[in-house]
Design an enzyme around this catalytic site. Structure first.
Site, PDB file in Angstrom:
ATOM      1  N   ARG A 184       0.833  -1.199   0.000  1.00  0.00           N
ATOM      2  CA  ARG A 184       0.000   0.000   0.000  1.00  0.00           C
ATOM      3  C   ARG A 184       0.877   1.261   0.000  1.00  0.00           C
ATOM      4  NH1 ARG A 184      -2.019   1.166   4.191  1.00  0.00           N
ATOM      5  NH2 ARG A 184      -0.901  -0.283   5.542  1.00  0.00           N
ATOM      6  N   LYS A 218      -8.195  -2.844   1.455  1.00  0.00           N
ATOM      7  CA  LYS A 218      -8.034  -2.039   2.661  1.00  0.00           C
ATOM      8  C   LYS A 218      -8.816  -0.729   2.589  1.00  0.00           C
ATOM      9  CE  LYS A 218      -5.429  -4.686   5.207  1.00  0.00           C
ATOM     10  NZ  LYS A 218      -5.999  -5.343   6.396  1.00  0.00           N
ATOM     11  N   HIS A 239      -9.616  -5.088  13.097  1.00  0.00           N
ATOM     12  CA  HIS A 239      -8.567  -5.709  12.285  1.00  0.00           C
ATOM     13  C   HIS A 239      -8.100  -6.944  13.049  1.00  0.00           C
ATOM     14  CE1 HIS A 239      -4.305  -5.466  10.395  1.00  0.00           C
ATOM     15  NE2 HIS A 239      -5.113  -6.148   9.616  1.00  0.00           N
ATOM     16  N   SER A 244       1.317  -7.186  11.395  1.00  0.00           N
ATOM     17  CA  SER A 244       1.985  -8.082  10.447  1.00  0.00           C
ATOM     18  C   SER A 244       3.181  -8.767  11.097  1.00  0.00           C
ATOM     19  CB  SER A 244       2.447  -7.273   9.232  1.00  0.00           C
ATOM     20  OG  SER A 244       3.065  -8.102   8.292  1.00  0.00           O
ATOM     21  N   LYS A 288      -1.067 -13.804  13.209  1.00  0.00           N
ATOM     22  CA  LYS A 288      -2.531 -13.709  13.245  1.00  0.00           C
ATOM     23  C   LYS A 288      -3.197 -14.726  12.312  1.00  0.00           C
ATOM     24  CE  LYS A 288      -4.038  -9.763  11.678  1.00  0.00           C
ATOM     25  NZ  LYS A 288      -4.770  -9.902  10.413  1.00  0.00           N
ATOM     26  N   THR A 289      -2.751 -14.753  11.057  1.00  0.00           N
ATOM     27  CA  THR A 289      -3.349 -15.683  10.089  1.00  0.00           C
ATOM     28  C   THR A 289      -2.978 -17.125  10.418  1.00  0.00           C
ATOM     29  OG1 THR A 289      -3.363 -14.001   8.352  1.00  0.00           O
ATOM     30  CG2 THR A 289      -3.482 -16.291   7.646  1.00  0.00           C
ATOM     31  N   ASP A 306      -8.944 -11.612   8.729  1.00  0.00           N
ATOM     32  CA  ASP A 306      -8.395 -10.254   8.755  1.00  0.00           C
ATOM     33  C   ASP A 306      -9.335  -9.156   9.239  1.00  0.00           C
ATOM     34  OD1 ASP A 306      -6.078  -8.656   8.243  1.00  0.00           O
ATOM     35  OD2 ASP A 306      -7.024  -7.907   6.429  1.00  0.00           O
ATOM     36  N   ARG A 351       2.176 -12.209  -1.714  1.00  0.00           N
ATOM     37  CA  ARG A 351       0.822 -12.445  -1.196  1.00  0.00           C
ATOM     38  C   ARG A 351       0.048 -13.425  -2.059  1.00  0.00           C
ATOM     39  NH1 ARG A 351      -1.249  -9.881   3.674  1.00  0.00           N
ATOM     40  NH2 ARG A 351       0.207  -8.206   4.146  1.00  0.00           N
TER      41      ARG A 351
END
Length: 531
Positions: free
Chosen positions: A59, A201, A220, A238, A242-243, A257, A321
């Site tokens: 981003r 996003k 988030h 990041s 988390k994932t 997410d 990604r």
């Protein structure tokens, strides 16, 4: 050449004077055909489409703007993250974007954001490239054929990624790239960047504006649910896991997410997942690895001439990604919804080696660590980072919060109290010393901590309190070396630990001062560390 999905909307409905061909809500096979025919990407050996996003592989946060106008400007937390754009500048850029798209072949993709039908938003994406249509088809909730017949967008995104703003200096902007949101006109425009994550996003940011004003918490975080219906939320920046930790073969994945929490419970915003691929392996993350197949979309990965991917190769970017429909995760929750959470886990990767592997938080501590949103970058991950650097991102997602962080914290506190939710802090970072001295917590040990939370066995443990951060930690947990549970005990040199703890505590204290400047409503300093 397929004709399916074409010309179901007119140029005028899209706000354009004319168009070439309109490819409206193409299916996956049609998108694959277009991507191949247009030479937009290459096909991996396993059948997955691979694309490059050009100059931008992430981003462009310095190029994100909101139009400064009534009534939305009264709600927005203006500053470095939420930058203002004058209405006349937006109107000029909007005119350039629509003129640029006039007469072109366009891909129009309709989707929902939000699994709760009461509050979901219907979003339309207008893009030049088939792969960008593929990306949003993966990421948003795919309407049924019946829903598409009556689809009326609440918000429209015009993605003119090849168009740059030559007049950015005259406009007082950061660069020739622009990602701008007009809340009153329900429109966003994108130019100068191909990166697909701007669309994902961007709509998440808008949900973070709309929902809290209705008393709904937008978050988030990832979420999963056990066989007894117990929901767990995982917050984390990041690199904190988390994932990985929420994708658990023994629990159904609600989403990885973005979620909302309303009076009915938890609901996913999305219909897909967007996972990092760097260093991905079948052994460490089998669910994600197996999700990479036909209909998934890989970004900026490196492969050989035969299409065999090298997930360890970061020569294009560390931010490789993959997006895929959530159906690619075998053990997902089809409704994308769950009950009110039983547990909340804040994940941090503490490269200073100071925070415990797992701590049980009071409600006040939960507010403190939620607003702090701490993790640490380590040497080698970014240019110029030679020692651990503390990162504080409010609510574990400050870059996507249009409203003041305390708005989200207030909603979290109210919902935790109302539904009697447990909160924990889990450190997936270093133990026995900081980065370069200690070692990183193994995924196996972290999973043991998480499992003790999920099965409730942590509640039966005997607890003690740490000195600097005054966190309540278990003295013993199955599957975790007891010597690691109290971080000070794991350091060979206790004086070094005290110095590091004192230093990190100071960073927390300095960061939190901004929340108590204007009022004492969020003075949770007593729940934080002391020096």
């Amino acid at each position: 050449m397929d004709n399916a999905g074409k010309a179901e909307v007119s140029a005028q409905e899209l706000g354009l004077n004319s168009v070439g061909e309109i490819y409206h809500n193409l299916g996956y096979d049609e998108l694959f055909e277009h991507e191949t025919r247009n030479e937009e990407g290459r096909v991996a050996a396993n059948g997955t489409m691979m694309v490059d996003t050009g100059k931008f592989t992430g981003r462009s946060p310095k190029d994100k703007y909101f139009v400064h106008q009534k009534p939305s400007f009264e709600h927005i937390a203006w500053g470095k993250i939420n930058q203002p754009m004058a209405p006349e500048v937006f109107d000029e850029l909007y005119g350039e974007v629509t003129s640029y798209l006039d007469g072109k072949n366009l891909y129009v993709t309709d989707g929902f954001c939000g699994a709760n039908e009461k509050t979901r938003k219907a979003v339309r994406f207008i893009t030049e490239f088939a792969w960008q249509s593929h990306f949003v088809k993966n990421m948003f909730i795919r309407p049924s054929e019946e829903e598409l017949k009556n689809f009326k967008p609440d918000f429209t995104v015009y993605n003119a990624s090849n168009l740059v703003n030559a007049d950015w200096e005259r406009h007082g902007l950061n660069s020739e790239v622009f990602v701008s949101f007009n809340i009153e006109k329900d429109v966003a425009i994108i130019g100068g960047t191909w990166y697909g994550g701007e669309m994902k996003k961007g709509i998440f940011t808008m949900m973070n504006y709309w929902l809290p004003l209705q008393g709904i918490l937008s978050m988030h975080c990832s979420a999963n649910v056990g066989k007894d219906g117990d929901v767990c939320l995982f917050f984390g920046l990041s690199g904190t896991g988390k994932t990985t930790l929420s994708t658990d073969a023994s629990r159904k994945l609600i989403g990885d997410d973005e979620h909302g929490w309303d009076d009915d419970g938890i609901f996913n915003f999305e219909g897909g997942c967007y996972a990092k691929c760097i260093n991905l392996s079948k052994e460490s993350e089998p669910e994600i690895y197996n999700a990479i197949r036909r209909n998934a979309l890989l970004e900026n990965v490196v492969s050989n001439d035969d299409g065999v991917i090298d997930f360890d190769d970061s020569s294009k970017t560390e931010n490789t990604r993959v997006s895929y429909p959530i159906e690619h995760i075998e053990n997902h929750e089809p409704s994308l919804k769950g009950d009110h959470p039983k547990n909340i886990i804040f994940l941090t990767c503490d490269a200073f080696g100071v925070l415990p592997p797992v701590s049980k938080l009071t409600k006040e501590q939960a507010m403190y660590y939620f607003l702090s949103g701490y993790t640490a970058k380590v040497a080698g991950t970014e240019r110029g980072v030679t020692e651990p650097q503390a990162t504080f991102s409010a609510c574990f997602g400050e870059a996507f919060l249009p409203l003041p962080p305390t708005v989200y914290a207030k909603l979290l506190g109210e919902k935790m109290e109302k539904h009697n939710v447990n909160a924990y802090l889990v450190n997936t970072g270093w133990v026995g010393g900081g980065y370069g001295v200690g070692k990183r917590m193994s995924i196996k040990a972290t999973r043991a901590c998480v499992n003790a939370i999920l099965d409730g066995s942590i509640e039966k443990a005997e607890f003690e309190q740490t000195r600097w951060f005054r966190l309540n930690i278990p003295k013993a947990l199955p599957g975790v070396d007891s010597a690691l549970l109290n971080p000070r005990n794991a350091w060979p040199n206790k004086e070094d630990f005290d110095n590091s703890a004192n230093r990190l505590a100071g960073m927390f204290i300095d960061n939190f001062k901004k929340y108590i400047k204007d009022s004492d409503d969020f003075d949770f300093t007593q729940a934080g560390p002391r020096r």
